[in-house]
Design a protein around this motif. Structure first.
Motif, PDB file in Angstrom:
ATOM      1  N   VAL A 143       0.679  -1.237   0.049  1.00  0.00           N
ATOM      2  CA  VAL A 143      -0.068  -0.153   0.006  1.00  0.00           C
ATOM      3  C   VAL A 143       0.873   1.196  -0.036  1.00  0.00           C
ATOM      4  O   VAL A 143       2.086   1.264   0.813  1.00  0.00           O
ATOM      5  CB  VAL A 143      -1.031   0.066   1.185  1.00  0.00           C
ATOM      6  N   LYS A 144       0.740   2.009  -0.782  1.00  0.00           N
ATOM      7  CA  LYS A 144       1.285   3.656  -0.711  1.00  0.00           C
ATOM      8  C   LYS A 144       0.597   4.610   0.078  1.00  0.00           C
ATOM      9  O   LYS A 144      -0.656   4.542   0.148  1.00  0.00           O
ATOM     10  CB  LYS A 144       0.976   4.116  -2.344  1.00  0.00           C
ATOM     11  N   HIS A 145       1.291   4.949   1.105  1.00  0.00           N
ATOM     12  CA  HIS A 145       0.919   6.101   1.953  1.00  0.00           C
ATOM     13  C   HIS A 145       1.223   7.068   1.384  1.00  0.00           C
ATOM     14  O   HIS A 145       2.261   7.725   0.972  1.00  0.00           O
ATOM     15  CB  HIS A 145       1.562   5.788   3.261  1.00  0.00           C
ATOM     16  N   ILE A 146       0.141   8.097   1.022  1.00  0.00           N
ATOM     17  CA  ILE A 146       0.417   9.107   0.233  1.00  0.00           C
ATOM     18  C   ILE A 146       0.563  10.283   1.118  1.00  0.00           C
ATOM     19  O   ILE A 146       1.486  11.078   0.812  1.00  0.00           O
ATOM     20  CB  ILE A 146      -1.011   9.341  -0.541  1.00  0.00           C
ATOM     21  N   SER A 147      -0.379  10.443   2.079  1.00  0.00           N
ATOM     22  CA  SER A 147      -0.079  11.703   2.995  1.00  0.00           C
ATOM     23  C   SER A 147      -0.886  11.397   4.321  1.00  0.00           C
ATOM     24  O   SER A 147      -1.725  10.792   4.309  1.00  0.00           O
ATOM     25  CB  SER A 147      -0.663  13.081   2.458  1.00  0.00           C
ATOM     26  N   ALA A 148      -0.486  12.361   5.315  1.00  0.00           N
ATOM     27  CA  ALA A 148      -1.101  12.330   6.545  1.00  0.00           C
ATOM     28  C   ALA A 148      -1.572  13.820   7.109  1.00  0.00           C
ATOM     29  O   ALA A 148      -0.753  14.612   6.662  1.00  0.00           O
ATOM     30  CB  ALA A 148      -0.454  11.673   7.674  1.00  0.00           C
ATOM     31  N   GLY A 149      -2.560  13.850   7.578  1.00  0.00           N
ATOM     32  CA  GLY A 149      -3.316  15.193   8.121  1.00  0.00           C
ATOM     33  C   GLY A 149      -3.983  15.086   9.242  1.00  0.00           C
ATOM     34  O   GLY A 149      -4.354  13.908   9.725  1.00  0.00           O
TER      35      GLY A 149
END
Length: 345
Positions: A143-149
């Motif tokens: 799985v690609k972790h794209i971004s966190a917010g």
């Protein structure tokens, strides 16, 4: 013999064909992604739809994301599996709710008392190294972790007033898995239900309250219609949410569209920063439906102390968890020492 007229005619046709080639490329079918969010439709209008709409517009027909809200394709608890298998291409969720099998899952959503403000999330991910840890852990499972917010803080919205820790005893509360695990020591009975069923469960008495959001969401999604009180103490100052994608599908996307996805999702994080921040204060004062209650600071210190013990219990479970806990401790130590406005002691 080739005449000048024939040469010009043939050359013009060849030139026209070559000029038309880009139009043929543009006419090819766009890349199609299906994305499901943890959020229901009312909440999704703010937390994800603007980003998807912006991406689709700017991608200009090269790629399109079809957005689905909570439980529309699969239940939220099956989001990770569906994304990993390719049933869903992209997901917006916290790690905890989608039952991620990674070492960092316990920190998704609301990690008890680990964060005070929403800006703590991007600070931890971009400056304290959490982004690299998440990327590595998710790459291990395809799985690609794209971004966190960050999203909103986690408060209690209840039928009956909560003025002390004793008032929490026996209360059936809809909350996140890790938050529920932490709150059981105070007598809370965690309940897991589909997101869209929460309002009805409050009306039928299946639930006594909700510890799933701040006051902005309570009003936005209609929970203010079925609860009476809002506890100003929170068990976390911000929810950690993410955008993920199936790794194979991510790798099929051209680099410029990958960058566009990242940019639109980052803009989504920014939108939530000010939407929640403004709403959390304004609706306490001007909401008109919920009455505010508070557990005194001296008593709430019991919860804060219990959180420190909980952190150590989590850290003992694995090396990766210990590394994340150490970063959270280091970050909070810096904030406390810095004092106002970073931490109020």
């Amino acid at each position: 013999m080739t005449t000048r007229r024939k040469f010009l005619t043939t050359g013009a046709l060849a030139g026209a064909a070559s000029l038309a080639t880009p139009a043929v490329v543009r006419a090819q079918a766009p890349i199609k992604w299906r994305m499901q969010t943890y959020a229901g439709a009312a909440l999704g209008e703010h937390v994800v739809k603007p980003a998807v709409d912006a991406f689709n517009a700017i991608a200009n027909g090269q790629m399109e994301i079809e957005l689905f809200f909570a439980d529309q394709i699969v239940p939220t608890g099956e989001l990770f599996q569906a994304m990993q298998s390719g049933t869903i291409d992209c997901v917006q969720s916290d790690d905890d709710s989608m039952a991620s099998p990674t070492e960092v899952t316990v920190f998704g959503g609301y990690f008890p008392l680990g964060l005070r403000y929403s800006l703590d999330v991007p600070a931890l991910f971009t400056k304290y190294g959490l982004k690299a840890i998440w990327e590595e852990e998710y790459a291990k499972v395809g799985v690609k972790h794209i971004s966190a917010g960050s999203w909103d803080p986690c408060h209690f919205s209840t039928k009956d007033p909560i003025n002390s820790l004793k008032d929490l005893e026996g209360k059936r509360i809809f909350t996140f898995p890790t938050a529920g695990r932490f709150l059981t020591q105070f007598g809370v009975v965690p309940v897991t239900l589909p997101w869209e069923d929460i309002e009805v469960a409050m009306q039928t008495g299946e639930l006594d309250g909700i510890a799933w959001s701040g006051i902005t969401e309570v009003y936005t999604v209609g929970w203010s219609n079925v609860t009476n009180y809002f506890l100003t103490n929170n068990i976390s100052g911000a929810w950690i949410g993410h955008f993920f994608a199936n790794m194979d599908r991510w790798n099929e996307v051209p680099p410029h569209l990958q960058k566009l996805l990242e940019t639109c999702f980052e803009q989504s994080h920014y939108y939530r920063q000010h939407w929640y921040w403004a709403g959390e204060a304004d609706l306490r004062i001007n909401g008109g439906k919920l009455q505010l209650t508070t557990i005194p600071d001296a008593e709430w210190a019991t919860v804060e102390a219990a959180a420190q013990t909980f952190w150590d219990e989590i850290a003992a479970e694995s090396e990766v968890k210990a590394k994340v806990v150490e970063i959270i401790k280091k970050y909070n130590d810096v904030q406390v020492k810095a004092g106002r406005p970073y931490r109020y002691t």
